[in-house]
Design a protein around this motif. Structure first.
Motif, short mmCIF file in Angstrom:
data_model
loop_
_atom_site.label_atom_id
_atom_site.label_comp_id
_atom_site.label_asym_id
_atom_site.label_seq_id
_atom_site.Cartn_x
_atom_site.Cartn_y
_atom_site.Cartn_z
N GLU A 6 3.05 1.32 8.17
CA GLU A 6 2.52 1.12 6.82
C GLU A 6 2.01 2.42 6.21
O GLU A 6 2.03 2.60 5.00
N ALA A 7 1.54 3.33 7.06
CA ALA A 7 1.03 4.61 6.56
C ALA A 7 2.13 5.47 5.96
O ALA A 7 1.86 6.33 5.12
N LEU A 8 3.36 5.23 6.36
CA LEU A 8 4.48 6.00 5.84
C LEU A 8 5.16 5.34 4.63
O LEU A 8 6.00 5.96 3.99
N ASP A 9 4.77 4.11 4.32
CA ASP A 9 5.36 3.38 3.19
C ASP A 9 4.58 3.71 1.91
O ASP A 9 3.71 2.95 1.47
N LEU A 10 4.90 4.83 1.31
CA LEU A 10 4.15 5.31 0.14
C LEU A 10 4.37 4.42 -1.08
O LEU A 10 3.47 4.27 -1.90
N ARG A 11 5.54 3.85 -1.21
CA ARG A 11 5.83 2.96 -2.35
C ARG A 11 4.89 1.75 -2.33
O ARG A 11 4.31 1.40 -3.35
N ALA A 12 4.73 1.13 -1.18
CA ALA A 12 3.84 -0.03 -1.07
C ALA A 12 2.39 0.38 -1.35
O ALA A 12 1.64 -0.38 -1.97
N GLN A 13 2.01 1.58 -0.91
CA GLN A 13 0.65 2.05 -1.16
C GLN A 13 0.41 2.29 -2.64
O GLN A 13 -0.67 1.99 -3.16
N LEU A 14 1.40 2.84 -3.33
CA LEU A 14 1.29 3.03 -4.78
C LEU A 14 1.15 1.69 -5.49
O LEU A 14 0.33 1.54 -6.41
N ASP A 15 1.94 0.71 -5.08
CA ASP A 15 1.84 -0.63 -5.67
C ASP A 15 0.47 -1.24 -5.38
O ASP A 15 -0.13 -1.89 -6.23
N ASN A 16 -0.02 -1.01 -4.17
CA ASN A 16 -1.33 -1.52 -3.78
C ASN A 16 -2.46 -0.87 -4.58
O ASN A 16 -3.45 -1.51 -4.91
N LEU A 17 -2.29 0.41 -4.89
CA LEU A 17 -3.32 1.14 -5.63
C LEU A 17 -3.47 0.63 -7.06
O LEU A 17 -4.51 0.79 -7.67
N ARG A 18 -2.45 -0.03 -7.56
CA ARG A 18 -2.50 -0.57 -8.93
C ARG A 18 -3.30 -1.87 -9.02
O ARG A 18 -3.61 -2.32 -10.12
N LYS A 19 -3.61 -2.47 -7.90
CA LYS A 19 -4.38 -3.72 -7.90
C LYS A 19 -5.85 -3.40 -8.17
O LYS A 19 -6.40 -2.41 -7.70
N VAL A 20 -6.47 -4.29 -8.93
CA VAL A 20 -7.85 -4.06 -9.39
C VAL A 20 -8.83 -3.83 -8.23
O VAL A 20 -9.63 -2.88 -8.28
N ASN A 22 -8.38 -2.56 -5.34
CA ASN A 22 -8.14 -1.23 -4.75
C ASN A 22 -8.52 -0.11 -5.70
O ASN A 22 -9.01 0.94 -5.26
N LEU A 23 -8.31 -0.32 -6.99
CA LEU A 23 -8.77 0.67 -7.97
C LEU A 23 -10.29 0.79 -7.95
O LEU A 23 -10.85 1.88 -8.05
N CYS A 24 -10.95 -0.36 -7.82
CA CYS A 24 -12.42 -0.36 -7.73
C CYS A 24 -12.89 0.38 -6.48
O CYS A 24 -13.84 1.17 -6.53
N MET A 25 -12.22 0.13 -5.36
CA MET A 25 -12.57 0.81 -4.11
C MET A 25 -12.36 2.31 -4.26
O MET A 25 -13.18 3.12 -3.82
N CYS A 26 -11.27 2.69 -4.91
CA CYS A 26 -10.97 4.11 -5.16
C CYS A 26 -12.09 4.74 -6.00
O CYS A 26 -12.58 5.83 -5.67
N VAL A 62 -8.83 2.98 4.26
CA VAL A 62 -8.73 1.72 3.51
C VAL A 62 -7.40 1.59 2.77
O VAL A 62 -6.77 0.54 2.80
N GLY A 63 -6.97 2.67 2.10
CA GLY A 63 -5.80 2.56 1.23
C GLY A 63 -4.62 3.41 1.61
O GLY A 63 -3.63 3.47 0.88
N GLY A 64 -4.70 4.12 2.73
CA GLY A 64 -3.59 4.94 3.17
C GLY A 64 -3.60 6.33 2.57
O GLY A 64 -4.52 6.70 1.83
N PRO A 65 -2.56 7.09 2.85
CA PRO A 65 -2.48 8.47 2.37
C PRO A 65 -2.53 8.59 0.85
O PRO A 65 -3.08 9.55 0.33
#
Length: 184
Positions: A6-20, A22-26, A62-65
């Protein structure tokens, strides 16, 4: 010690970062970095003991690279704005890389002493190499002088950072598991 797929799946992490959530955690971790940066111990204009990298490491866990890089890069920009420092993009890149590489090591993984040592080692290497280069570009101090003084400081700091990273991430992982059961 393995890096999770999962740490190498940057596309999924980008999609995950768009969720509210995860944005709040960021945003919270960026704010944590700004707060932790007030705890820096200044030794000279080119030597400083910092603990703010804990926020980047936590973001990577929490959210990967992708989140680690985002928190490191944007956290430095916001920190310069809040504290009134001159902005230099090289430091933002360095902090982003610390977050991203720690994210590779920590994402979807249990906190162990070996992983904490790996995160401290990432910070150690980037601090000696890239930070010395940025300070040379900013102040013109000879690289040999910077490298020697930073090597001593970073080597002493490395062992302390292992303990700090382990204790901080162990506590942070417990908080995240209690607050966000889906993040297990």
């Amino acid at each position: 010690m393995q890096i999770s797929k999962e740490a190498l799946d940057l596309r999924a992490q980008l999609d995950n970062l768009r969720k509210v959530p995860n944005l709040c955690m960021c945003g919270l971790l960026i704010a944590l970095y700004v707060v932790l940066s007030f705890c820096n111990i200044v030794l000279s204009s080119t030597l400083e003991i910092r603990i703010g990298f804990l926020a980047f490491t936590a973001a990577g866990m929490v959210g990967g690279p992708v989140m680690g890089f985002t928190v490191g890069f944007l956290g430095d920009m916001l920190n310069c704005l809040v504290r009134g420092f001159a902005y230099f993009p090289g430091f933002s890149l360095s902090y982003g890389l610390v977050g991203a590489l720690c994210g590779l090591v920590m994402y979807k993984s249990k906190v162990t002493k070996l992983r904490a040592a790996a995160c401290a080692f990432v910070e150690y290497i980037i601090s000696i190499t890239l930070t010395s280069t940025w300070l040379y570009l900013m102040y013109g101090t000879p690289l040999q002088v910077l490298f020697t003084s930073r090597l001593i400081k970073c080597t002493l700091n490395f062992f302390v950072n292992i303990v700090i990273v382990y204790v901080f991430l162990e506590a942070f992982q417990r908080i995240i598991r209690a607050a966000l059961p889906a993040q297990k």
